[in-house]
Design a protein around this motif. Structure first.
Motif, PDB file in Angstrom:
ATOM      1  N   ILE A  66       5.224 -11.516  -7.169  1.00 23.52           N
ATOM      2  CA  ILE A  66       4.962 -10.031  -8.321  1.00 23.52           C
ATOM      3  C   ILE A  66       4.080  -9.786  -7.062  1.00 23.52           C
ATOM      4  O   ILE A  66       3.069  -9.664  -5.751  1.00 23.52           O
ATOM      5  N   ILE A  67       3.680  -8.106  -7.545  1.00 17.88           N
ATOM      6  CA  ILE A  67       4.162  -6.914  -6.456  1.00 17.88           C
ATOM      7  C   ILE A  67       2.554  -6.781  -7.813  1.00 17.88           C
ATOM      8  O   ILE A  67       2.121  -6.146  -7.971  1.00 17.88           O
ATOM      9  N   LYS A  68       1.554  -6.332  -5.941  1.00 18.38           N
ATOM     10  CA  LYS A  68       0.408  -5.832  -6.542  1.00 18.38           C
ATOM     11  C   LYS A  68       0.697  -4.916  -5.582  1.00 18.38           C
ATOM     12  O   LYS A  68       0.647  -4.355  -4.536  1.00 18.38           O
ATOM     13  N   HIS A  69       0.565  -3.484  -5.990  1.00 15.82           N
ATOM     14  CA  HIS A  69       0.479  -1.552  -5.712  1.00 15.82           C
ATOM     15  C   HIS A  69      -0.871  -1.423  -4.826  1.00 15.82           C
ATOM     16  O   HIS A  69      -2.139  -1.538  -6.176  1.00 15.82           O
ATOM     17  N   PHE A  70      -1.482  -0.653  -4.409  1.00 18.14           N
ATOM     18  CA  PHE A  70      -2.709  -0.397  -4.492  1.00 18.14           C
ATOM     19  C   PHE A  70      -2.379   0.907  -3.984  1.00 18.14           C
ATOM     20  O   PHE A  70      -2.046   1.027  -2.675  1.00 18.14           O
ATOM     21  N   ARG A  71      -2.389   1.935  -3.892  1.00 15.98           N
ATOM     22  CA  ARG A  71      -2.787   3.391  -3.874  1.00 15.98           C
ATOM     23  C   ARG A  71      -4.109   3.310  -3.140  1.00 15.98           C
ATOM     24  O   ARG A  71      -4.843   3.250  -3.513  1.00 15.98           O
ATOM     25  N   VAL A  72      -4.027   4.641  -1.975  1.00 16.77           N
ATOM     26  CA  VAL A  72      -5.207   4.524  -1.222  1.00 16.77           C
ATOM     27  C   VAL A  72      -4.738   6.362   0.071  1.00 16.77           C
ATOM     28  O   VAL A  72      -3.293   6.445  -0.345  1.00 16.77           O
ATOM     29  N   PRO A  73      -5.623   6.961   0.195  1.00 12.47           N
ATOM     30  CA  PRO A  73      -5.429   8.258   0.536  1.00 12.47           C
ATOM     31  C   PRO A  73      -4.609   8.769   1.284  1.00 12.47           C
ATOM     32  O   PRO A  73      -4.090   9.306   1.884  1.00 12.47           O
ATOM     33  N   LYS A  74      -5.187   7.591   2.024  1.00  8.91           N
ATOM     34  CA  LYS A  74      -4.345   7.114   3.652  1.00  8.91           C
ATOM     35  C   LYS A  74      -4.795   6.063   4.466  1.00  8.91           C
ATOM     36  O   LYS A  74      -5.295   5.209   4.403  1.00  8.91           O
ATOM     37  N   LYS A  75      -3.311   4.936   4.833  1.00  6.20           N
ATOM     38  CA  LYS A  75      -3.255   4.203   5.348  1.00  6.20           C
ATOM     39  C   LYS A  75      -2.955   4.190   6.702  1.00  6.20           C
ATOM     40  O   LYS A  75      -2.963   4.258   7.489  1.00  6.20           O
TER      41      LYS A  75
ATOM     42  N   GLU B  51       2.652  11.304  -1.930  1.00  7.58           N
ATOM     43  CA  GLU B  51       3.080  11.007  -3.158  1.00  7.58           C
ATOM     44  C   GLU B  51       3.363   9.237  -3.624  1.00  7.58           C
ATOM     45  O   GLU B  51       4.363   8.562  -5.101  1.00  7.58           O
ATOM     46  N   TYR B  52       2.720   8.586  -3.611  1.00  8.15           N
ATOM     47  CA  TYR B  52       2.710   7.157  -3.620  1.00  8.15           C
ATOM     48  C   TYR B  52       4.494   6.141  -4.219  1.00  8.15           C
ATOM     49  O   TYR B  52       5.174   5.560  -4.291  1.00  8.15           O
TER      50      TYR B  52
ATOM     51  N   LEU C 130       0.990  -1.333  -0.260  1.00 10.92           N
ATOM     52  CA  LEU C 130       0.095  -0.209   0.524  1.00 10.92           C
ATOM     53  C   LEU C 130       1.113   1.242   0.073  1.00 10.92           C
ATOM     54  O   LEU C 130       1.962   1.246   0.662  1.00 10.92           O
ATOM     55  N   SER C 131       0.685   2.632  -0.607  1.00 16.05           N
ATOM     56  CA  SER C 131       0.871   3.402  -1.070  1.00 16.05           C
ATOM     57  C   SER C 131       0.211   4.493  -0.869  1.00 16.05           C
ATOM     58  O   SER C 131      -1.250   4.298  -1.493  1.00 16.05           O
ATOM     59  N   GLU C 132       0.204   5.720   0.017  1.00 13.92           N
ATOM     60  CA  GLU C 132      -0.302   6.806   0.208  1.00 13.92           C
ATOM     61  C   GLU C 132      -0.249   7.771  -0.487  1.00 13.92           C
ATOM     62  O   GLU C 132       0.640   8.263  -0.510  1.00 13.92           O
ATOM     63  N   LYS C 133      -0.851   8.437  -0.988  1.00 15.02           N
ATOM     64  CA  LYS C 133      -1.207  10.091  -1.856  1.00 15.02           C
ATOM     65  C   LYS C 133      -0.308  11.108  -1.126  1.00 15.02           C
ATOM     66  O   LYS C 133      -0.111  11.789  -2.136  1.00 15.02           O
ATOM     67  N   GLU C 134      -0.597  11.015   0.260  1.00 12.30           N
ATOM     68  CA  GLU C 134       0.288  12.619   0.577  1.00 12.30           C
ATOM     69  C   GLU C 134       2.116  12.178   0.861  1.00 12.30           C
ATOM     70  O   GLU C 134       2.848  12.931   1.026  1.00 12.30           O
TER      71      GLU C 134
ATOM     72  N   PHE D  57      19.527  -5.200   3.540  1.00 17.07           N
ATOM     73  CA  PHE D  57      18.885  -4.632   4.604  1.00 17.07           C
ATOM     74  C   PHE D  57      19.269  -3.301   3.725  1.00 17.07           C
ATOM     75  O   PHE D  57      18.215  -2.703   4.331  1.00 17.07           O
ATOM     76  N   PRO D  58      19.939  -2.136   3.550  1.00 20.08           N
ATOM     77  CA  PRO D  58      20.391  -1.274   2.783  1.00 20.08           C
ATOM     78  C   PRO D  58      19.322  -1.098   2.283  1.00 20.08           C
ATOM     79  O   PRO D  58      18.668   0.854   1.944  1.00 20.08           O
ATOM     80  N   VAL D  59      18.340  -1.354   1.329  1.00 20.54           N
ATOM     81  CA  VAL D  59      17.441  -1.695   0.683  1.00 20.54           C
ATOM     82  C   VAL D  59      16.543  -1.018   1.046  1.00 20.54           C
ATOM     83  O   VAL D  59      15.160  -0.740   0.730  1.00 20.54           O
ATOM     84  N   THR D  60      15.720  -1.624   2.758  1.00 16.72           N
ATOM     85  CA  THR D  60      14.408  -1.277   3.373  1.00 16.72           C
ATOM     86  C   THR D  60      14.151   0.048   3.239  1.00 16.72           C
ATOM     87  O   THR D  60      15.524   0.572   3.678  1.00 16.72           O
ATOM     88  N   PHE D  61      13.400   0.316   4.067  1.00 15.72           N
ATOM     89  CA  PHE D  61      12.890   1.007   4.577  1.00 15.72           C
ATOM     90  C   PHE D  61      11.909   1.589   5.944  1.00 15.72           C
ATOM     91  O   PHE D  61      10.534   0.872   5.603  1.00 15.72           O
ATOM     92  N   SER D  62      12.361   2.307   6.286  1.00 18.78           N
ATOM     93  CA  SER D  62      11.208   2.038   7.686  1.00 18.78           C
ATOM     94  C   SER D  62      10.521   2.967   8.435  1.00 18.78           C
ATOM     95  O   SER D  62       9.192   3.671   9.197  1.00 18.78           O
ATOM     96  N   CYS D  63      10.736   4.356   7.651  1.00 18.58           N
ATOM     97  CA  CYS D  63      10.599   6.196   8.765  1.00 18.58           C
ATOM     98  C   CYS D  63       9.210   6.640   7.694  1.00 18.58           C
ATOM     99  O   CYS D  63       8.888   5.998   7.019  1.00 18.58           O
ATOM    100  N   VAL D  64       8.742   6.582   9.161  1.00 19.21           N
ATOM    101  CA  VAL D  64       7.194   7.194   8.993  1.00 19.21           C
ATOM    102  C   VAL D  64       7.108   8.260   9.015  1.00 19.21           C
ATOM    103  O   VAL D  64       5.917   8.776   8.576  1.00 19.21           O
ATOM    104  N   ALA D  65       8.154   9.189   8.736  1.00 22.15           N
ATOM    105  CA  ALA D  65       8.204  11.008   9.387  1.00 22.15           C
ATOM    106  C   ALA D  65       8.348  10.803   7.915  1.00 22.15           C
ATOM    107  O   ALA D  65       8.254  12.539   8.002  1.00 22.15           O
ATOM    108  N   ASP D  66       9.406  10.690   6.951  1.00 20.34           N
ATOM    109  CA  ASP D  66       9.947  11.519   6.378  1.00 20.34           C
ATOM    110  C   ASP D  66      10.257   9.713   4.715  1.00 20.34           C
ATOM    111  O   ASP D  66      10.842   9.302   5.169  1.00 20.34           O
ATOM    112  N   ILE D  67       9.484  10.164   3.777  1.00 20.95           N
ATOM    113  CA  ILE D  67       9.519   9.178   2.692  1.00 20.95           C
ATOM    114  C   ILE D  67      10.609   9.353   2.200  1.00 20.95           C
ATOM    115  O   ILE D  67      10.517   7.760   1.350  1.00 20.95           O
ATOM    116  N   ARG D  68      11.886  10.244   2.448  1.00 26.35           N
ATOM    117  CA  ARG D  68      12.487   9.655   1.265  1.00 26.35           C
ATOM    118  C   ARG D  68      13.519   9.663   1.661  1.00 26.35           C
ATOM    119  O   ARG D  68      14.875   9.333   1.282  1.00 26.35           O
TER     120      ARG D  68
END
Length: 206
Positions: free
Chosen positions: A78-87, A54-55, A48-52, A176-187
């Motif tokens: 097989i990856i299935k992406h789901f775009r949502v307004p808010k997770k 920018e997915y 799942l990815s959210e609009k705020e 591990f280096p390609v994983t991402f856990s932060c919820v404050a900054d998506i970049r």
């Protein structure tokens, strides 16, 4: 069906198509790695990815899956992406359960883990806030690993145990280096939110 010994926990590999809820974070990525290593597929990855944001979660997930394909030589992911307004947890469960039913998966894997020991967590500067799943993450009580048709093999492990799984698998410097856990900054990891603090506690780095 077979069982894989992971040390502090076992991982059951169910027959037939498998679904994995995955965010691109450390927990779901090592779970997906072990599943891909021992299951020929098909393996459906529900992200799942959210609009705020920018997915941008989609990009994190793609990088993780590409690395897992490389490390395991399993191309039947097989990856299935789901775009949502808010997770949130209700949206996550509803969407992934529906997708799993449509894909006829035999089991839906989830990577929920325990929080750090409470005395240790008190040293964190940020406060944990996840709503309903927190009852599963209570470090002082045992949690079920099978709930309806959802399998949570890491339900009684904490992030430090997850770090050990990376080390034991030999993927601490690759996956591990390609994983991402932060919820404050998506970049980039902010190093300040609860999720970054947990990651630093477990891995010694973000």
């Amino acid at each position: 069906m077979k069982t894989v010994d992971l040390g502090k926990s076992n991982l059951t590999i169910y027959d037939g198509p498998i679904g994995v809820r995955a965010s691109g974070g450390a927990d779901s990525s090592i779970l997906l790695y072990y599943v891909a290593l021992h299951h020929p597929g098909p393996i459906f990855v529900y992200n799942l990815s959210e609009k705020e944001n920018e997915y941008l979660e989609e990009g994190h997930m793609i990088r993780v899956v590409d690395k897992i394909r490389e490390l395991t030589t399993n191309t039947n992911i097989i990856i299935k992406h789901f775009r949502v307004p808010k997770k949130d947890i209700e949206v996550l469960v509803d969407i992934t359960n529906t997708a799993a039913k449509e894909d006829n998966v035999t089991m839906l894997y989830s990577s929920i883990t325990k929080r750090p020991p409470m005395e240790l967590e008190k040293t964190f500067k940020s406060v944990f806030n996840e709503g309903n799943p927190s009852r599963f993450r209570d470090p002082d009580s045992a949690a079920p690993t099978l709930y309806d048709k959802t399998y949570m093999p890491f339900a009684n492990l904490n992030k430090r145990d997850i770090s050990d799984l990376y080390t034991n698998a030999g993927v601490i410097d690759t996956l591990f280096p390609v994983t991402f856990s932060c919820v404050a900054d998506i970049r980039t990891h902010c190093k300040k939110c609860w999720w970054c603090e947990e990651r630093i506690w477990a891995f010694g780095k973000v």
